[in-house]
Motif scaffolding. Sequence first.
Motif, mmCIF file in Angstrom:
data_model
loop_
_atom_site.group_PDB
_atom_site.id
_atom_site.type_symbol
_atom_site.label_atom_id
_atom_site.label_comp_id
_atom_site.label_asym_id
_atom_site.label_seq_id
_atom_site.Cartn_x
_atom_site.Cartn_y
_atom_site.Cartn_z
ATOM 1 N N UNK A 67 0.828 -1.203 0.000
ATOM 2 C CA UNK A 67 0.000 0.000 0.000
ATOM 3 C C UNK A 67 0.868 1.261 0.000
ATOM 4 N N UNK A 68 1.866 1.308 0.846
ATOM 5 C CA UNK A 68 2.736 2.492 0.934
ATOM 6 C C UNK A 68 3.491 2.730 -0.376
ATOM 7 N N UNK A 69 3.998 1.667 -0.966
ATOM 8 C CA UNK A 69 4.769 1.812 -2.209
ATOM 9 C C UNK A 69 3.876 2.238 -3.366
ATOM 10 N N UNK A 70 2.678 1.680 -3.447
ATOM 11 C CA UNK A 70 1.745 2.092 -4.501
ATOM 12 C C UNK A 70 1.368 3.566 -4.349
ATOM 13 N N UNK A 71 1.125 4.007 -3.124
ATOM 14 C CA UNK A 71 0.783 5.406 -2.900
ATOM 15 C C UNK A 71 1.942 6.330 -3.267
ATOM 16 N N UNK A 75 -0.514 5.884 -7.103
ATOM 17 C CA UNK A 75 -1.767 5.137 -7.126
ATOM 18 C C UNK A 75 -2.634 5.571 -5.949
ATOM 19 N N UNK A 76 -3.941 5.506 -6.135
ATOM 20 C CA UNK A 76 -4.878 5.720 -5.041
ATOM 21 C C UNK A 76 -5.334 4.334 -4.577
ATOM 22 N N UNK A 77 -4.931 3.936 -3.394
ATOM 23 C CA UNK A 77 -5.295 2.629 -2.851
ATOM 24 C C UNK A 77 -6.589 2.811 -2.070
ATOM 25 N N UNK A 78 -7.686 2.203 -2.583
ATOM 26 C CA UNK A 78 -9.005 2.408 -1.981
ATOM 27 C C UNK A 78 -9.429 1.259 -1.074
ATOM 28 N N UNK A 79 -8.632 0.206 -1.004
ATOM 29 C CA UNK A 79 -8.961 -0.905 -0.122
ATOM 30 C C UNK A 79 -7.845 -1.926 -0.087
ATOM 31 N N UNK A 80 -7.758 -2.634 1.030
ATOM 32 C CA UNK A 80 -6.764 -3.699 1.162
ATOM 33 C C UNK A 80 -7.434 -4.919 1.777
ATOM 34 N N UNK A 81 -6.898 -6.077 1.446
ATOM 35 C CA UNK A 81 -7.414 -7.318 2.024
ATOM 36 C C UNK A 81 -6.280 -8.312 2.165
ATOM 37 N N UNK A 82 -6.270 -8.985 3.295
ATOM 38 C CA UNK A 82 -5.345 -10.095 3.517
ATOM 39 C C UNK A 82 -6.150 -11.364 3.312
ATOM 40 N N UNK A 83 -5.809 -12.119 2.293
ATOM 41 C CA UNK A 83 -6.533 -13.344 1.973
ATOM 42 C C UNK A 83 -6.202 -14.434 2.988
ATOM 43 N N UNK A 84 -7.199 -15.213 3.322
ATOM 44 C CA UNK A 84 -6.980 -16.351 4.219
ATOM 45 C C UNK A 84 -6.293 -17.496 3.472
ATOM 46 N N UNK A 85 -6.458 -17.511 2.158
ATOM 47 C CA UNK A 85 -5.852 -18.559 1.333
ATOM 48 C C UNK A 85 -4.396 -18.203 1.036
ATOM 49 N N UNK A 86 -3.583 -19.198 0.713
ATOM 50 C CA UNK A 86 -2.193 -18.903 0.335
ATOM 51 C C UNK A 86 -2.094 -17.968 -0.871
#
Length: 176
Positions: A67-71, A75-86
């Motif tokens: 997120x920090x590097x994209x910003x 880039x405008x980061x409008x959401x983040x998610x940590x997937x439970x799957x690998x």
Amino acid sequence: MRAFRPAVVLLSLLLASCAAPQVRPPGALRKVVVVVGSRVDSLPSFTYRQDMMGEGNPRSVLVSQAQATLQERGFEVVGTRISAAPAPSINEVVEMIRDNDAEAGVVVVLNWVDVTSAQMMGRTEVLMETGVVGPNGRLRWSNPTRTTSMIGVYQAQTDLRSYLRKAVVEAIQAIP
């Protein structure tokens, strides 16, 4: 008056280092979501703080650094998610894109980490995949990266996650 000159120089250097993020070119992706996964369950930790605070979780390092590097890249980061799957599923990424009205999803998956020689030689290896998925579920861009980082001995003993942050920055910098 002479005592203030070093302070003025220091202040001007500080302001220069806090420059505005890059601006994306016209027509380029701007509004994205970040979805991360990891085939590595936990990073090796060598300190009590890392064990107790859960700092050995690679997913938290991946999402915050991506997120920090994209910003920084505009880039405008409008959401983040940590997937439970690998590895996040395409449906999971598309749902995240639609829920946040984003143009695309940036997917980062940590595949492998080797830190066996980190504390002795300061050398680490990280294998990860980075991709950009469109709102229709099509893969727009993909890049597997293998990063070999050299970190200092002190850093290897106090903050072993720094090599992972370096690898994420390198992978995100490759995104067009």
